[in-house]
Design a protein around this motif. Structure first.
Motif, short mmCIF file in Angstrom:
data_model
loop_
_atom_site.label_atom_id
_atom_site.label_comp_id
_atom_site.label_asym_id
_atom_site.label_seq_id
_atom_site.Cartn_x
_atom_site.Cartn_y
_atom_site.Cartn_z
N SER A 237 0.84 -1.20 0.00
CA SER A 237 0.00 0.00 0.00
C SER A 237 0.87 1.24 0.00
CB SER A 237 -0.94 0.02 1.21
OG SER A 237 -0.20 0.10 2.41
N LEU A 238 0.39 2.26 -0.69
CA LEU A 238 1.02 3.59 -0.68
C LEU A 238 -0.07 4.59 -0.34
CD1 LEU A 238 3.64 5.24 -1.26
CD2 LEU A 238 2.74 5.59 -3.57
N ASN A 239 0.02 5.14 0.88
CA ASN A 239 -1.08 5.94 1.42
C ASN A 239 -2.39 5.16 1.32
OD1 ASN A 239 0.80 7.86 2.07
ND2 ASN A 239 -0.29 9.57 1.12
N ASP A 240 -3.34 5.62 0.53
CA ASP A 240 -4.65 4.97 0.50
C ASP A 240 -4.77 3.92 -0.60
OD1 ASP A 240 -5.51 6.56 2.61
OD2 ASP A 240 -6.16 8.16 1.25
N GLU A 241 -3.77 3.80 -1.45
CA GLU A 241 -3.84 2.84 -2.55
C GLU A 241 -3.20 1.52 -2.11
OE1 GLU A 241 -2.10 2.08 -7.08
OE2 GLU A 241 -1.90 4.06 -6.15
N VAL A 262 1.74 7.89 -9.04
CA VAL A 262 1.14 8.96 -8.25
C VAL A 262 1.03 10.20 -9.15
CG1 VAL A 262 1.32 10.40 -6.19
CG2 VAL A 262 2.18 8.04 -6.16
N PRO A 265 2.25 14.51 -7.55
CA PRO A 265 2.56 14.38 -6.12
C PRO A 265 3.06 15.69 -5.54
CG PRO A 265 4.37 13.51 -7.42
CD PRO A 265 3.27 13.84 -8.40
N THR A 277 6.70 16.80 2.39
CA THR A 277 5.58 15.87 2.25
C THR A 277 6.09 14.44 2.16
OG1 THR A 277 4.28 17.54 1.08
CG2 THR A 277 3.58 15.25 0.85
N TYR A 279 4.93 10.22 1.98
CA TYR A 279 3.92 9.19 1.72
C TYR A 279 4.35 7.93 2.48
CZ TYR A 279 2.31 12.17 -2.16
OH TYR A 279 1.83 13.21 -2.92
N THR A 280 3.37 7.11 2.90
CA THR A 280 3.67 5.90 3.66
C THR A 280 3.53 4.68 2.77
OG1 THR A 280 2.89 6.91 5.71
CG2 THR A 280 3.07 4.50 5.66
N THR A 291 7.54 -0.78 6.95
CA THR A 291 7.03 0.54 6.56
C THR A 291 8.18 1.42 6.10
OG1 THR A 291 5.26 0.35 8.20
CG2 THR A 291 5.69 2.54 7.32
N GLN A 293 9.04 5.55 4.69
CA GLN A 293 8.62 6.92 4.36
C GLN A 293 9.14 7.26 2.97
OE1 GLN A 293 8.62 9.16 8.72
NE2 GLN A 293 10.28 9.56 7.30
#
Length: 635
Positions: A237-241, A262, A265, A277, A279-280, A291, A293
């Protein structure tokens, strides 16, 4: 000693954390106490009253015996059943050590900068198990390895009063340095976990970016390790995806790849140039999660030729940025005295003084993951040296193989951080070829040895992270340039030390025009509250034995005093002497920085030596031991 840790094989738990209290014993059994893992042996002995505080007074001399001994750490743990595949997960093991489980040797380690994952299935049993780590004296191990070399490998005795540290893959400053205590510490500074391998585990998660019109591709490579063929779900997953991949793996390593796209971005910028900024990225197996960053940014190192020679400038997201900062050394000489909170305070102080880059210098550690997470969040670019400094090094096959594994692990661990700007092969190894009779009298032999090491590092870096920016050494004039780059105005990065080491006036800074000055500095005393932590009233004199012992640069106290005669009226007492030393340090560095910034774009970076201290000492730092600001940091 802490009681045995228990795990029932009928529970879903697959990890036992072996951190905590272990029994520490000298190999001659004269000394026994407890050590909290992660931790170092000197601090455990100090806490038990077996040795005095090494930092106080002249106690450095009284604790030399510790590093000359072998030491043993031991504890127990309990398994209900032992028929699964079990392995240890260990890092920051310092340094030459054998790990036994139930008296079966399961690991022979000799590199503080590698991660070890030995299989211990054949050694564990149901019920109580004993794990023991036998630490070989770093001093003895260095001497033994020097004796095995086909020819002598010199080390710098001024920096390393404890001999042969260059034989070992551990922080070189542990053997001394012209700002560090010389006690050759040893211990286990990272994690030690007992893990069950059910199907597969995550070895590495490596990312790279491709910026295209309208967005960025994030290429993710997940290396899985399995004992045999199997299938398992991998969640990305990358943020909500997010997505699930059902993957087949074979025995050994399997690489799973995916590309996220993305659109438009938000970019990551260094401090002072924009936002940070992040992304996770998450990679999940049924029983493991990693995880990362992710900061989207482009970075280039500009070395194109011009009228003066060739440039040395960083371009981030299409914009050239002047690098303002300092050199980072380990947060403490003894691991047990460090903490995440103390380190975060030091890094925040760097940003508060308007820095946007630090150089993680090559005589310390590759820092822990959270250190680079902090730099990501703070917008501190990291110039990352590989851990070789100011000595010559072996080029034997076993040494280079060890280095290759070290580089592969560290680059795969760290290269996804947006803060990592540059990987540099070493600190001052080319210059060191001119420091020793052996290398002056047989330059070809030692230059070839250096090139073999440097080439090993470069090839391992490029294999692990092909897009990473590489610089062969610091200072260096350029690729395959083995000239002395110390004061080269035209090209590359410079270390300019004439004002301090040659006692030249501050105005001398205006006689040089670096393209990028990655080291320059002027000493001061640490502040009075810090001095009082290690010195008594009777010691408050620059010529007292205690004050001299807390000055590791030969002639340093005389140089501070001599400069003071040149610029100021001599102070009336010791406290004013200490204060004025900080004022003149600030004046020196400001003179250099003001002038070199005025040369932009000829000069595009100033990283002074040094940000922090490892213990209470007279040094070039702008932050006291403990994090207080010296006058330089305010300036």
């Amino acid at each position: 000693m802490q009681g045995p840790v228990m795990i029932s094989s009928s529970t879903p738990e697959t990890v036992i954390d072996l951190a905590g209290l272990w029994r520490l014993t000298s190999v001659d059994r004269d000394h026994t106490t407890e050590l909290t893992v992660p931790g170092d042996i000197h601090t455990a002995l100090k806490d038990a009253g077996i040795i005095p505080d090494p930092y106080h007074g002249a106690n450095e001399k009284a604790v030399q015996w510790v590093a000359q001994q072998d030491w043993v750490l031991e504890r127990t743990f309990i398994l209900d059943e032992a028929d699964a595949s079990w392995y240890l997960d260990i890092d920051y093991l310092d340094t030459v050590a054998i790990v036994f489980v139930n008296d079966v040797p399961v690991l022979s380690a000799d590199n503080c900068f590698r991660r070890y994952r030995p299989d211990i299935s054949r050694a564990v049993r149901p019920g109580e198990n004993t794990i023991r780590i036998h630490f070989h004296s770093n001093i003895t191990a260095g001497a033994e390895r020097q004796a095995r070399q086909p020819f002598y490998i010199p080390y710098h005795p001024g920096n390393s009063p404890i001999a042969n540290g260059n034989m070992l893959r551990k922080p070189q400053c542990h053997f001394g340095w012209d700002w560090n205590i010389a006690i050759a510490p040893l211990g286990l500074y990272g994690k030690i976990l007992l893990k069950r391998l059910d199907t597969a585990r995550i070895e590495h998660v490596v990312t790279s970016q491709r910026h295209i019109d309208g967005g960025v591709e994030l290429h993710v490579a997940v290396t899985l390790f399995a004992e045999g063929p199997a299938s398992l779900p991998v969640y990305l997953s990358l943020n909500d995806e997010g997505l699930r991949l059902d993957c087949g793996v074979g025995a050994g390593e399997t690489v799973v790849r995916h590309v996220f796209f993305v659109e438009n971005p938000e970019l990551w910028w260094p401090a002072g140039s924009g936002g940070q900024t992040l992304y996770t990225l998450m990679v999940e197996l049924p029983d493991e999660t990693v995880t990362r960053q992710i900061g989207f940014r482009t970075i280039e190192l500009l070395t194109d030729k011009d009228d003066a020679g060739s440039r040395f400038a960083f371009r981030i997201n299409g914009r050239e940025i002047f690098c303002r900062g300092a050199n980072w050394i380990p947060a403490d000489a003894l691991y047990s005295l460090t903490s995440r909170e103390k380190t975060e305070d030091l890094l925040c102080s760097a940003v508060e003084a308007n820095m946007n880059m630090i150089r993680v210098w090559g005589g310390g550690f590759y820092e822990e993951d959270w250190f680079y997470d902090l730099c990501d969040r703070l917008g501190l670019l990291v110039w990352q040296d590989f851990m070789f400094a100011c000595n010559l090094y072996p080029c034997s096959e076993d040494f280079l193989d060890n280095v290759e594994h070290e580089v592969d692990y560290q680059v795969k661990r760290l290269s996804s951080h947006p803060s990592i700007a540059l990987w540099c092969g070493d600190n001052e190894l080319v210059g060191a070829l001119t420091w020793f009779d052996e290398s002056r009298n047989n330059r070809d032999r030692y230059l070839v040895a250096y090139d073999r090491l440097n080439r090993t590092i470069e090839k391992a870096l490029k294999k692990a992270a092909p897009e990473a920016l590489w610089w062969p050494s610091s200072p260096a004039s350029g690729y395959l340039d083995y000239g002395d780059a110390w004061h080269a105005d035209g090209s590359g990065d410079m270390h300019y030390w004439s004002v301090w080491h040659e006692n030249k006036s501050f105005d001398n800074y205006r006689s040089v025009k670096p393209r990028f000055c990655s080291e320059f500095g002027f000493q001061s005393y640490t502040s009075m509250p810090v001095i009082r932590t290690y010195a008594e009233d009777k010691d408050m004199n620059i010529a007292s034995p205690v004050i001299e012992l807390h000055q590791k640069n030969a002639g340093g106290n005389e140089r501070i005093a001599g400069t003071m005669f040149r610029y100021f009226r001599f102070p009336k007492d010791f406290e004013n002497f200490v204060y004025l030393s900080q004022v003149q340090q600030a004046l020196a560095i400001r003179t250099a920085v003001d002038y070199w910034r005025s040369l932009k774009p000829h000069c595009m970076g100033t990283l002074y030596w040094q940000l922090n201290d490892t213990w209470p000492v007279a040094s070039w730092s702008s932050l006291d031991y403990g994090g207080g600001w010296k006058a330089l940091h305010y300036a």
